[in-house]
Write an enzyme that holds these catalytic residues in place. Structure first.
Site, PDB file in Angstrom:
ATOM      1  N   SER A 239     -16.453  12.794  21.119  1.00 12.13           N
ATOM      2  CA  SER A 239     -15.560  13.610  21.938  1.00 12.13           C
ATOM      3  C   SER A 239     -16.322  14.064  23.167  1.00 12.13           C
ATOM      4  O   SER A 239     -17.508  13.754  23.326  1.00 12.13           O
ATOM      5  CB  SER A 239     -15.086  14.826  21.149  1.00 12.13           C
ATOM      6  OG  SER A 239     -16.166  15.726  20.999  1.00 12.13           O
ATOM      7  N   LYS A 240     -15.629  14.798  24.018  1.00 12.00           N
ATOM      8  CA  LYS A 240     -16.229  15.242  25.290  1.00 12.00           C
ATOM      9  C   LYS A 240     -17.533  16.008  25.097  1.00 12.00           C
ATOM     10  O   LYS A 240     -18.383  16.017  25.977  1.00 12.00           O
ATOM     11  CB  LYS A 240     -15.236  16.120  26.044  1.00 12.00           C
ATOM     12  CG  LYS A 240     -14.128  15.302  26.654  1.00 12.00           C
ATOM     13  CD  LYS A 240     -13.503  16.015  27.837  1.00 12.00           C
ATOM     14  CE  LYS A 240     -12.345  15.208  28.404  1.00 12.00           C
ATOM     15  NZ  LYS A 240     -11.072  15.891  28.296  1.00 12.00           N
ATOM     16  N   ARG A 241     -17.643  16.645  23.943  1.00 11.57           N
ATOM     17  CA  ARG A 241     -18.882  17.363  23.635  1.00 11.57           C
ATOM     18  C   ARG A 241     -20.116  16.472  23.759  1.00 11.57           C
ATOM     19  O   ARG A 241     -21.214  16.931  23.998  1.00 11.57           O
ATOM     20  CB  ARG A 241     -18.823  17.820  22.170  1.00 11.57           C
ATOM     21  CG  ARG A 241     -18.447  19.230  21.983  1.00 11.57           C
ATOM     22  CD  ARG A 241     -18.370  19.657  20.541  1.00 11.57           C
ATOM     23  NE  ARG A 241     -17.974  18.712  19.548  1.00 11.57           N
ATOM     24  CZ  ARG A 241     -18.768  18.281  18.577  1.00 11.57           C
ATOM     25  NH1 ARG A 241     -20.010  18.680  18.518  1.00 11.57           N
ATOM     26  NH2 ARG A 241     -18.316  17.441  17.678  1.00 11.57           N
TER      27      ARG A 241
END
Ligand code: GLU
Length: 465
Positions: A239-241
């Site tokens: 994910s963007k994390r």
């Protein structure tokens, strides 16, 4: 041409992300390898969440990666008549039924099921109803067999069986008349003659439901291959994390498409311990037999390493064009400056991204260079005046502006002053580029050209006075 027909079927609800791009790539490679057909289908039935912008972004990303398709893009939003016809067919044959249970009723039953520790699923209230209430809103549900099981032999995961009573009577048409994913995907995959459905394993629970629908609609069932998810370094779903997940964000960050393709393919596929593959080699070597069963872990350092490899070995002319774009993005006009391929040659050994290369190339194109004050104080001291004069004299006299000619001019400087290059080289570098890191001084002088090199050295000489 072989009979193989595969597809990539993105929902245009955002940009093309790493996982989607890998699915597209695997399909593309199989189609090219087996001389089959690669189809692009935009799954835009969810009108509220689908946008033209996302569709454009997906098409651009596919083009950037070099994933050309043979048919499409087809748009599901243009195929509603077909879906409606197929829903009617199932209703007429008793393979689907109208369900009038209200969302409130369903929610209450769901809660009750959860409370009594049961798996919530549709309880079948309307499954065998005959007194259909006229004028009330309804959804259409697929009549899933309650007995037996549904099996398939996944080309990646092996044999998989689901008990039919674990499967719900899925909704195939919503109360607003629009069809749902599980249904339209079957109608389209069958109507478009697909022979293999290769997609992410987040769809694996949908597959038995879809197989039952193929059978109900009288279609042949294609083969399935589910590729494992991509995880971040902490083993959580990517994910963007974990950094940028949009493929095109990497273009902006100065990555080359061949590095991205090479990186994506290795997320789940291997070929001995080889790491570097051109698209041609991939088309030759790719096979589902070497697609792993466990999740791939996204590793940005490896992507960066591959990018550096492709920059180092890239064609300077092509990289020059990309460099021009990246410099323009920084507001730097390259017109009238040094030859871009020559600039690339001085930087391609040391750049990991095109953005890094653009940073390193800025000094070539800036008329008033940005001086690093610390470097100026350390290296452009008044005692350097005589050596700068000597250098300017020998460079002015140099009429063979090549590496050798320039090296010879600098040897004359060392002879005449008795100073080693190490004594004044750093000062020359600061004068020409503004700081202490750059390609070798001879390269910089050569690529900047005689006029510009002398202009910069003379400006510093003025300053020293
Ligand atoms: N449109 C679906 C998605 O983006 C893919 C459907 C499929 O591959 O079956 O997840």
């Amino acid at each position: 041409m072989s009979a193989l027909r595969v597809r990539f079927a993105p929902s245009p609800t955002g940009y093309l992300h790493i996982g989607g791009a890998r699915t597209a790539l695997f399909n593309y490679l199989l189609a090219r390898k087996e001389e089959g057909t690669f189809i692009l289908r935009i799954e835009d039935t969810d009108v509220a969440r689908s946008t033209q912008e996302s569709t454009d972004a997906i098409l651009q990303a596919m083009e950037w990666l070099g994933l050309s398709y043979d048919e499409g893009p087809y748009y599901q939003s243009q195929r509603f008549d077909l879906y409606r016809e197929k829903v009617e067919q199932l209703l007429a044959e008793g393979k689907a039924y109208r369900c009038y249970c209200s969302p409130e009723e369903l929610e209450a039953r769901r809660e009750a099921a959860l409370k009594s520790g049961q798996k919530p699923k549709y309880d079948g209230t309307c499954r065998d109803c005959t007194d259909l209430p006229a004028g009330r809103p309804f959804v259409v549900r697929f009549r899933t067999p309650r007995e037996g099981s549904t099996s398939f032999n996944d080309r990646v995961k092996g044999p998989i069986t689901f008990q039919n009573d674990e499967l719900d009577d899925v909704i195939i048409q919503r109360s607003d008349g629009t069809p749902t994913y599980n249904f339209v995907v079957v109608v389209d995959d069958a109507d478009m003659g697909l022979t293999l459905i290769l997609r992410g394993d987040d769809h694996i629970n949908n597959t038995p439901r879809q197989i039952l629908m193929y059978q109900a609609l009288g279609y042949p069932v294609p083969e399935f291959a589910h590729v494992p998810m991509i995880l971040g370094s902490d083993k959580a779903r990517l994910s963007k994390r974990h950094g940028a997940t949009s493929v095109m964000a990497y273009k902006e960050m100065g990555y080359l498409p061949e590095a991205m393709v090479n990186y994506l393919v290795r997320l789940g596929w291997s070929y001995g311990d080889e790491e570097i593959f051109s698209m041609e080699e991939l088309i030759e070597k790719f096979s589902l037999d070497n697609v792993g069963r466990s999740a791939g872990v996204f590793n940005p350092e490896k992507l960066l390493w591959l990018n550096a490899h492709y920059i180092k070995n890239g064609d300077p002319r092509r990289l020059g064009e990309l460099l021009r774009e990246h410099l323009a993005a920084k507001g730097i006009d390259t017109a009238g400056g040094p030859d871009l391929s020559a600039v690339v040659r001085t930087l391609q050994e040391r750049s990991h991204t095109m953005v890094e290369m653009a940073e390193g190339a800025t000094f070539y194109f800036r008329k008033d260079i940005d001086f690093d004050q610390e470097a100026v104080e350390k290296f452009l001291t008044a005692d350097k005046e005589p050596v700068f004069k000597t250098i300017i004299g020998h460079l002015e006299a140099c009429d063979e502006w090549t590496h050798e000619g320039i090296a010879a001019a600098f040897s004359r400087v060392t002879e005449e002053t008795g100073l080693k290059l190490g004594k004044f080289g750093p000062s020359v570098r600061v004068a020409l580029v503004g700081g202490t890191t750059s390609p070798s001084i001879y390269e910089v002088v050569e690529v900047l050209g005689k006029d510009e090199s002398l202009r910069r050295l003379k400006a510093v000489l003025e300053m020293l006075r």
